[in-house]
Design a protein around this motif. Sequence first.
Motif, PDB file in Angstrom:
ATOM      1  N   THR A  74       0.735  -1.221   0.068  1.00 53.56           N
ATOM      2  CA  THR A  74       0.011  -0.008  -0.163  1.00 53.56           C
ATOM      3  C   THR A  74       0.907   1.050  -0.015  1.00 53.56           C
ATOM      4  N   ARG A  76      -0.587   4.210   1.189  1.00 54.73           N
ATOM      5  CA  ARG A  76      -1.057   5.001   2.303  1.00 54.73           C
ATOM      6  C   ARG A  76      -1.423   6.431   1.729  1.00 54.73           C
ATOM      7  N   GLN A 105      -6.670   8.574   9.480  1.00 59.90           N
ATOM      8  CA  GLN A 105      -6.411   7.247   9.136  1.00 59.90           C
ATOM      9  C   GLN A 105      -4.952   7.184   8.751  1.00 59.90           C
ATOM     10  N   LEU A 107      -3.355   8.752   6.316  1.00 59.48           N
ATOM     11  CA  LEU A 107      -3.483   8.771   4.960  1.00 59.48           C
ATOM     12  C   LEU A 107      -3.094  10.100   4.462  1.00 59.48           C
ATOM     13  N   ASP A 134      -3.763   4.189  -3.345  1.00 57.70           N
ATOM     14  CA  ASP A 134      -4.648   2.990  -3.124  1.00 57.70           C
ATOM     15  C   ASP A 134      -6.246   2.986  -3.391  1.00 57.70           C
ATOM     16  N   GLU A 324     -14.446   7.271   3.974  1.00 58.63           N
ATOM     17  CA  GLU A 324     -14.945   5.962   4.636  1.00 58.63           C
ATOM     18  C   GLU A 324     -15.313   4.986   3.584  1.00 58.63           C
ATOM     19  N   LEU A 327     -12.158   3.473   1.803  1.00 61.83           N
ATOM     20  CA  LEU A 327     -11.366   2.603   2.577  1.00 61.83           C
ATOM     21  C   LEU A 327     -12.107   1.337   2.775  1.00 61.83           C
ATOM     22  N   ASP A 331     -10.427  -2.236   1.341  1.00 65.24           N
ATOM     23  CA  ASP A 331     -10.410  -3.460   1.982  1.00 65.24           C
ATOM     24  C   ASP A 331     -11.012  -4.726   1.151  1.00 65.24           C
TER      25      ASP A 331
END
Length: 380
Positions: A74, A76, A105, A107, A134, A324, A327, A331
């Motif tokens: 990643t 970030r 976070q 980032l 990302d 949000e 992210l 995932d």
Amino acid sequence: MSRNTLGVALSPRRVTLAEVAEHAGVSRTTASLVLAGRARELRISQSVEQRVVEAARELAYRPNAVSVGLRTGTSRTIGFVSDTVATSRLAGDMIKGALEAAREQGLMLFIGETEGEPDLERGLLQAMHDRQVDGIIFASMFTRAVKVPAALTAGPAVLLNAVPKRASALPSVVPDEVEAGRSAARVLLDAGHRDGIHVIGAGPRIRDVPPETLAGVERLTGISEVLARAKVKIASGHVCADWQPEYGYEATRRLLEHTGPRALVCLNDRLAVGAYQALDDFGLKVPTDVSVISFDDHPVASWIRPKLTTVALPHYDLGRKAVEVLLAEIDRNREGTPPRGETYRVPMPVRMRDSVAEPASTAGNARPSGADTPFSRTTS
């Protein structure tokens, strides 16, 4: 070695992991495992863990982001590509919300603006991918339907203040415009309005909106739904080619030449500014003679007098929500789960101010007799 305002030492160069290990009296491997948060997992003693953490703080150690990225897969970082959000005072809070959510976070947010140019848009999206972000937030200043760029399908992405024109697996984060319309209608009903409600900017039918105006369709849908449930009809609707003050002024003036409204629902605050001016020209007071409610919560809504009751666009919350959702998509991508193309609607709060009141008396709003008599000089 200087110190910052918190009293933490600042090094003129980047401190290495080996220096942290030496300062703590442990091996480089142990220091690396502690700073990666794996001390408990690998049963490194609490005293050793504490020495490493304190050494890192004292030396102002910062991990090498490139090395971490190579190790974890990643970077970030996330990209934020918009049309004109970055240079818009009204929508700039979307970036503020996204920046703060990203910072929380750990980032970094890369921001680029296309100014609506397709070539620049392609170049920016490619540049984001070249830098191995990302994921990407693809944002619009105004809520609208967009053609999803092919480059967005290359990795996790989310549409912000936009929905896809065609079916897409990408999620969208948008303001809840339909509920906003419902809220505006409820404000008028709660104040006692049951007739003489006119819409400035669109209507009265749902399809009577300026081209490409998604917010107009959804706001009008919510307004119509709540009024119909209360057995109240929209008295008239006035489509405006552009939602700027001059169009609101002309539409309201034409309305006042034929009838006396009890309430105006302006589909944005700029239209409401024009409506205020037209009402003043006709000797009518807000809200004594005519109530006015609007949308967006532009700064002008609290500048004009009386202050304008409006349903606010939640720009800051939209930006936070986009991070949000992105992210979660990142995932999901790591787990090999395909995106689901969900639409996330962010609530639009009502800003109650001074422009809505109980309906004026019937006599004060009646149109003068005579087919050719304008309403222009009728006052209560």
